[in-house]
Design a protein around this motif. Structure first.
Motif, PDB file in Angstrom:
ATOM      1  N   GLY A   1      29.891  38.448  34.895  1.00 15.83           N
ATOM      2  CA  GLY A   1      31.247  38.955  34.644  1.00 15.83           C
ATOM      3  C   GLY A   1      32.040  38.738  35.922  1.00 15.83           C
ATOM      4  O   GLY A   1      31.793  39.406  36.923  1.00 15.83           O
TER       5      GLY A   1
ATOM      6  N   TYR B   1      42.645  41.703  43.275  1.00 17.17           N
ATOM      7  CA  TYR B   1      41.850  40.808  42.423  1.00 17.17           C
ATOM      8  C   TYR B   1      40.375  41.219  42.420  1.00 17.17           C
ATOM      9  O   TYR B   1      39.492  40.383  42.534  1.00 17.17           O
ATOM     10  N   LEU B   2      40.130  42.523  42.338  1.00 18.02           N
ATOM     11  CA  LEU B   2      38.754  43.015  42.293  1.00 18.02           C
ATOM     12  C   LEU B   2      38.380  43.310  40.841  1.00 18.02           C
ATOM     13  O   LEU B   2      39.251  43.594  40.010  1.00 18.02           O
ATOM     14  N   ARG B   3      37.092  43.262  40.559  1.00 23.28           N
ATOM     15  CA  ARG B   3      36.658  43.432  39.174  1.00 23.28           C
ATOM     16  C   ARG B   3      36.745  44.884  38.738  1.00 23.28           C
ATOM     17  O   ARG B   3      36.434  45.788  39.510  1.00 23.28           O
TER      18      ARG B   3
ATOM     19  N   THR C   1      36.216  41.700  31.825  1.00 22.02           N
ATOM     20  CA  THR C   1      35.280  40.840  32.565  1.00 22.02           C
ATOM     21  C   THR C   1      34.060  40.485  31.723  1.00 22.02           C
ATOM     22  O   THR C   1      33.375  39.502  31.986  1.00 22.02           O
TER      23      THR C   1
ATOM     24  N   SER D   1      35.041  38.372  38.907  1.00 17.87           N
ATOM     25  CA  SER D   1      36.227  39.105  39.361  1.00 17.87           C
ATOM     26  C   SER D   1      37.437  38.240  38.994  1.00 17.87           C
ATOM     27  O   SER D   1      37.291  37.038  38.757  1.00 17.87           O
ATOM     28  N   PRO D   2      38.642  38.825  38.916  1.00 20.61           N
ATOM     29  CA  PRO D   2      39.807  38.052  38.462  1.00 20.61           C
ATOM     30  C   PRO D   2      40.117  36.869  39.395  1.00 20.61           C
ATOM     31  O   PRO D   2      39.925  36.967  40.604  1.00 20.61           O
TER      32      PRO D   2
ATOM     33  N   GLN E   1      30.773  39.413  42.818  1.00 16.46           N
ATOM     34  CA  GLN E   1      31.675  39.695  41.681  1.00 16.46           C
ATOM     35  C   GLN E   1      31.582  41.153  41.256  1.00 16.46           C
ATOM     36  O   GLN E   1      32.537  41.690  40.697  1.00 16.46           O
TER      37      GLN E   1
ATOM     38  N   ASP F   1      38.977  41.397  24.553  1.00 16.35           N
ATOM     39  CA  ASP F   1      39.175  42.833  24.790  1.00 16.35           C
ATOM     40  C   ASP F   1      38.127  43.423  25.741  1.00 16.35           C
ATOM     41  O   ASP F   1      38.310  44.512  26.270  1.00 16.35           O
TER      42      ASP F   1
ATOM     43  N   PRO G   1      35.992  37.927  46.521  1.00 20.85           N
ATOM     44  CA  PRO G   1      35.032  38.988  46.810  1.00 20.85           C
ATOM     45  C   PRO G   1      33.628  38.441  47.109  1.00 20.85           C
ATOM     46  O   PRO G   1      33.197  37.482  46.473  1.00 20.85           O
TER      47      PRO G   1
END
Lengths: 175, 280
Positions: A63, B105-107, A148, A65-66, B67, A145, B64
């Motif tokens: 998953g 921009y962190l998960r 991540t 991170s953005p 992740q 929906d 990061p």
């Protein structure tokens, strides 16, 4: 010796991989972790259609991170595979051929990997910044929906992994 | 009496969440470099070099380190001469986490309910601990905690008769069970004594101590050293693929306990042991 393999993965390649091989993967893989596994499993047992055809495919337990602007993805390292063990034999039976994660698998999963001729790779946990450089594109294909935990199609190039459980059921962690 | 606006806390927490997820402390970096230099397993060495490169990329490209940017654990030692003004303290902390994880921009890895499991989409709430201390300052520690290693943590309610040997066995067994799942080389936080929850909290707090700061209690310092040697002899190695570097440090905290008990908590952290401390 380092090996270079294309994904989706063919049976010939799977057969020659052995626990301990250092492998660079190039091609397409799909991400799915806890929530996506649960949803796919519940859909499949009810006879519903899955958002992707698993046969021959490799799932990456990840998953991200953005992504910052202009980048395909954020940090993108593996999550612990053992949490997916409950669902894995079912998906292997459906034709799944490879998994990328980190950490131990259950005896049931190892048996299923040998039975269906599949392979489990580990990527280095906690190296998400480095691994993100091997991800060239990322696109959500289902379960948006879940954030991540959505299913993403990733194009990867020379993505570094180690074979942990090979198609004969050998487990590198138990050596 | 010193007045501190809680908006200052929000700003600091925001920055600390972002910083902690992109940069490790000097003591952690130093241990990683030393481990890479000394590792005798070729695959282990290769992995440690990748981890060094990963750190460099994270800082340079602002990606990061991992992740799993964690659940934000926030410790606040609040001077009793501080007067807080503005939003309620916990709201101010959570607002900082919200902004840090969104703007940085962190998960977003937090679900609202442990069984219903709907993502809160901003990584709140944080896990917040406050303590009243002497003085007129606030010391904030932000420690984003990843769950690969958190899941491998354990509590043992030992018997007094189990003694120090029982403690050693408990810690080493927790590390063995964690193996590759906890992303070694690990940092092992241990709490000994207190009550069930007190020892767990001490184990978590121990992870925020620098890895090159042995306990001030002589026998505990010896125990830390001995446990680190025992753990590194397991051969689990970097990423669990074999080698000498299984842990960077064992940090132990102790507290008085009951005549009938010997609680031991082992909180395991991966090689991305993130924590930032600021005093305001």
């Amino acid at each position: 010796m380092d090996k270079y393999i294309g994904v989706p993965i063919c049976e010939e390649d799977i057969k020659q991989l052995r626990a301990g091989d250092y492998v660079y993967l190039t091609g397409t893989v799909y991400t799915a972790r806890d929530a996506a596994h649960k949803r796919m499993y519940e859909t499949a047992v009810k006879g519903g259609e899955l958002p992707l055809d698993l046969s021959g495919q490799v799932i990456y337990y990840m998953g991200p991170s953005p992504a910052r602007e202009g980048r395909p993805i954020g940090s993108a390292g593996p999550t612990t595979a053992g949490r997916m063990d409950k669902y894995t034999p079912f998906f292997l039976k459906m034709g799944l051929k490879g998994m990328i994660g980190k950490g131990k698998r259950s005896d049931k999963v190892k048996k299923a990997i040998a039975e269906y001729g599949a392979v489990y790779f580990a990527a280095v946990g906690g190296a998400g910044a480095l691994l993100s450089r091997s991800v060239k594109s990322s696109r959500v294909i289902a379960y948006d929906d879940l954030g991540t935990e959505a299913i993403r199609e990733l194009r990867i190039e020379k993505f570094p992994v180690v074979v942990v459980v090979d198609s004969q059921g050998n487990d590198l962690y138990e050596r | 009496m010193r007045t501190i606006r809680t908006s200052v806390i929000t700003e600091n927490i925001k920055d600390m969440c972002i910083e902690a997820n992109h940069f490790l402390s000097e003591d952690m970096k130093e241990r990683l470099v030393r481990a890479a230099d000394n590792e005798t397993s070729p695959l282990g060495k290769k992995i440690l070099c990748q981890l060094k490169e990963n750190l460099q990329i994270a800082g340079e490209d602002m990606i990061p380190i991992c992740q799993d940017t964690g659940m934000a654990v926030v410790f606040m030692e609040i001077g009793q001469d501080v007067h807080l003004e503005g939003d309620f303290l916990e709201d101010a902390v959570n607002e900082g986490v919200r902004r840090g994880y969104t703007e940085g921009y962190l998960r977003k890895s937090v679900v609202k309910d442990p069984l219903l499991r709907e993502n809160t989409k901003d990584n709140t709430p944080a896990v917040i601990y406050t303590e009243i201390v002497p003085g007129d300052k606030i010391t904030i520690t932000v420690a984003p905690k990843g769950f690969g290693s958190e899941n491998m943590s354990r509590i043992f309610m030992l018997k007094p008769a189990d003694g120090i040997e029982g403690v050693k066995e408990a810690v080493v067994s927790a590390v063995r069970d964690a193996g590759p799942n906890a992303c070694p080389p690990m940092v092992v936080g241990v709490g000994i004594g207190g009550t069930f929850e007190k020892c767990a909290l001490m184990a978590k707090r121990a992870l925020t101590r620098p890895v090159d700061s042995p306990s001030s209690i002589p026998y505990v310092r010896e125990l830390e050293k001995e446990l680190l040697e025992m753990i590194n002899k397991t051969g689990i190695g970097p990423a669990g693929l074999g080698g000498d570097s299984t842990a960077f440090a064992v940090n132990i905290e102790t507290y008085p306990t009951h005549i009938a008990g010997l609680p031991v908590a082992v909180n395991i952290c991966c090689h991305v042991n993130r924590h930032i401390i600021r005093v305001i």
